[in-house]
Design a protein around this motif. Sequence first.
Motif, mmCIF file in Angstrom:
data_model
loop_
_atom_site.group_PDB
_atom_site.id
_atom_site.type_symbol
_atom_site.label_atom_id
_atom_site.label_comp_id
_atom_site.label_asym_id
_atom_site.label_seq_id
_atom_site.Cartn_x
_atom_site.Cartn_y
_atom_site.Cartn_z
ATOM 1 N N SER A 114 97.442 65.041 48.001
ATOM 2 C CA SER A 114 98.212 66.216 47.454
ATOM 3 C C SER A 114 98.143 66.316 45.852
ATOM 4 C CB SER A 114 99.719 65.789 47.608
ATOM 5 O OG SER A 114 99.932 64.396 46.886
ATOM 6 N N PHE A 115 97.380 65.459 45.385
ATOM 7 C CA PHE A 115 96.856 65.459 43.737
ATOM 8 C C PHE A 115 95.472 65.967 43.759
ATOM 9 C CE2 PHE A 115 100.237 62.106 43.718
ATOM 10 C CZ PHE A 115 101.109 62.736 42.921
ATOM 11 N N LYS A 116 95.354 67.424 43.846
ATOM 12 C CA LYS A 116 94.169 67.988 44.096
ATOM 13 C C LYS A 116 93.258 67.866 42.791
ATOM 14 C CE LYS A 116 96.070 71.370 47.357
ATOM 15 N NZ LYS A 116 95.699 70.581 48.372
ATOM 16 N N GLN A 117 93.913 67.672 41.504
ATOM 17 C CA GLN A 117 93.124 67.498 40.341
ATOM 18 C C GLN A 117 92.964 66.002 39.841
ATOM 19 O OE1 GLN A 117 92.032 70.581 39.112
ATOM 20 N NE2 GLN A 117 92.808 71.404 40.716
ATOM 21 N N MET A 118 93.234 65.073 40.722
ATOM 22 C CA MET A 118 93.266 63.727 40.297
ATOM 23 C C MET A 118 91.895 63.257 40.371
ATOM 24 S SD MET A 118 95.347 61.025 39.809
ATOM 25 C CE MET A 118 96.796 61.261 40.656
ATOM 26 N N GLU A 119 91.663 62.639 39.027
ATOM 27 C CA GLU A 119 90.427 62.242 38.802
ATOM 28 C C GLU A 119 90.339 60.627 38.453
ATOM 29 O OE1 GLU A 119 88.571 63.780 35.431
ATOM 30 O OE2 GLU A 119 88.630 66.103 35.992
ATOM 31 N N LEU A 120 91.540 60.150 38.171
ATOM 32 C CA LEU A 120 91.721 58.550 38.004
ATOM 33 C C LEU A 120 93.011 58.186 38.404
ATOM 34 C CD1 LEU A 120 90.245 58.183 34.269
ATOM 35 C CD2 LEU A 120 89.196 57.480 36.352
ATOM 36 N N LEU A 121 93.146 57.349 39.334
ATOM 37 C CA LEU A 121 94.540 56.970 39.675
ATOM 38 C C LEU A 121 94.366 55.019 39.480
ATOM 39 C CD1 LEU A 121 97.166 56.799 41.040
ATOM 40 C CD2 LEU A 121 95.935 56.624 43.176
ATOM 41 N N ASP A 122 95.279 54.613 38.811
ATOM 42 C CA ASP A 122 95.254 52.943 38.347
ATOM 43 C C ASP A 122 96.507 52.463 39.221
ATOM 44 O OD1 ASP A 122 95.364 50.553 37.748
ATOM 45 O OD2 ASP A 122 95.473 50.832 35.577
ATOM 46 N N ALA A 123 96.340 52.083 40.646
ATOM 47 C CA ALA A 123 97.147 51.517 41.221
ATOM 48 C C ALA A 123 97.273 50.064 41.528
ATOM 49 C CB ALA A 123 97.476 52.184 42.552
ATOM 50 N N SER A 124 96.417 49.321 40.299
ATOM 51 C CA SER A 124 96.059 48.138 40.628
ATOM 52 C C SER A 124 97.546 47.263 40.354
ATOM 53 C CB SER A 124 95.083 47.686 39.472
ATOM 54 O OG SER A 124 95.704 47.864 38.430
ATOM 55 N N ALA A 125 97.247 45.748 40.807
ATOM 56 C CA ALA A 125 98.530 44.908 40.629
ATOM 57 C C ALA A 125 99.609 45.251 41.256
ATOM 58 C CB ALA A 125 98.660 44.700 39.133
ATOM 59 N N ASN A 126 99.428 45.655 42.337
ATOM 60 C CA ASN A 126 100.464 45.994 43.315
ATOM 61 C C ASN A 126 100.406 45.100 44.662
ATOM 62 O OD1 ASN A 126 102.496 48.350 42.559
ATOM 63 N ND2 ASN A 126 100.652 49.118 42.064
ATOM 64 N N ASN A 127 101.568 44.898 45.342
ATOM 65 C CA ASN A 127 101.663 44.170 46.458
ATOM 66 C C ASN A 127 101.395 44.839 47.634
ATOM 67 O OD1 ASN A 127 102.184 41.799 44.805
ATOM 68 N ND2 ASN A 127 104.250 42.149 45.169
ATOM 69 N N PHE A 128 99.942 45.111 48.256
ATOM 70 C CA PHE A 128 99.795 46.060 49.079
ATOM 71 C C PHE A 128 99.987 45.297 50.616
ATOM 72 C CE2 PHE A 128 97.340 47.892 45.576
ATOM 73 C CZ PHE A 128 97.760 49.148 45.668
ATOM 74 N N ILE A 129 100.564 46.307 51.377
ATOM 75 C CA ILE A 129 100.639 45.658 52.770
ATOM 76 C C ILE A 129 99.374 46.400 53.533
ATOM 77 C CG2 ILE A 129 101.704 46.066 55.073
ATOM 78 C CD1 ILE A 129 104.431 46.680 53.352
ATOM 79 N N CYS A 130 98.416 45.699 53.885
ATOM 80 C CA CYS A 130 97.170 45.837 54.388
ATOM 81 C C CYS A 130 97.365 46.399 56.134
ATOM 82 C CB CYS A 130 96.228 44.987 54.143
ATOM 83 S SG CYS A 130 95.681 44.779 52.581
ATOM 84 N N SER A 131 98.126 47.508 56.166
ATOM 85 C CA SER A 131 98.277 47.958 57.665
ATOM 86 C C SER A 131 97.209 48.575 58.139
ATOM 87 C CB SER A 131 99.328 48.953 57.759
ATOM 88 O OG SER A 131 99.157 50.035 56.863
ATOM 89 N N CYS A 132 96.858 48.788 59.724
ATOM 90 C CA CYS A 132 95.855 49.420 59.767
ATOM 91 C C CYS A 132 95.529 50.823 59.360
ATOM 92 C CB CYS A 132 95.823 49.573 61.680
ATOM 93 S SG CYS A 132 96.153 47.965 62.314
ATOM 94 N N GLU A 133 96.826 51.680 59.266
ATOM 95 C CA GLU A 133 96.662 52.835 58.642
ATOM 96 C C GLU A 133 95.958 52.880 57.344
ATOM 97 O OE1 GLU A 133 99.509 52.695 62.103
ATOM 98 O OE2 GLU A 133 99.348 51.671 60.024
ATOM 99 N N PHE A 134 96.548 51.971 56.726
ATOM 100 C CA PHE A 134 96.268 51.974 55.136
ATOM 101 C C PHE A 134 94.788 51.686 54.922
ATOM 102 C CE2 PHE A 134 96.211 49.618 50.888
ATOM 103 C CZ PHE A 134 96.237 50.659 50.103
#
Length: 303
Positions: free
Chosen positions: A40-60
């Motif tokens: 949905s962020f069509k102009q996104m060039e950099l995304l810093d989503a580090s250091a989060n507690n990710f749920i490693c689901s099949c979809e993700f």
Amino acid sequence: LYLTKNHLKTLPEATDIPNLVAMSISRNKLNSFSKEEFESFKQMELLDASANNFICSCEFLSFIHHEAGIAQVLVGWPESYICDSPLTVRGAQVGSVQLSLMECHRSLLVSLICTLVFLFILILVVVGYKYHAVWYMRMTWAWLQAKRKPKRAPTKDICYDAFVSYSENDSNWVENIMVQQLEQACPPFRLCLHKRDFVPGKWIVDNIIDSIEKSHKTLFVLSEHFVQSEWCKYELDFSHFRLFDENNDVAILILLEPIQSQAIPKRFCKLRKIMNTKTYLEWPPDEEQQQMFWENLKAALKS
């Protein structure tokens, strides 16, 4: 847009910031983001989503592994993106985790297994019905029970002179000719016929076993109809187990018509052998010889 160290659980709405080029949302409570949210962020060039507690689901994981160019957009990829759950992959890098087919498609796999089990059971039922497997299982069980009984019933338990095994197609000769000749003889013979003497409501195999055990002899009225009849084959099954294994002399064979021993099913090998080695009575078409036939049959029943 700098959103570090907040308590955000999802990416912000792209409709409010459609021209966003770079965003830092590290150290939040973000546990995943979908393909739709990311694109949905069509102009996104950099995304810093580090250091989060990710749920490693099949979809993700499917999105991360198959999204083209995502490694160039995510800052700190892959070392700063760590799985927090499930427990089996906690601490592993998101990019290196591969969940099994069972974990990702459990419902589909369970449905497939249930379908295969159902088909297997259905095939067993169809094959069992076609080849009378249930009947033979019950017949074998009845035979095993019969083996535990004494080989010959006590004399006081003998109720009939003979149990008659015949094809329904030959019932006219048996019921109207043979029965009259034997039961109206002097002294009369007591015959056991399934139509007349079987106990109603009792399992047919139990009726056969009890009738044979309570009879002094067993008369087999053989014909082409007899060896082709499934019902007669079942009677021969038990006779093969019980009578022929114990005492061949209790069986009396009557041939209503010429029949080759090869026409008898191969699994009744002892009956075939008896026909080749033992004298049997043949029904003569000539009326003058029929009286001798009845005399011989009565003599065989008395022996």
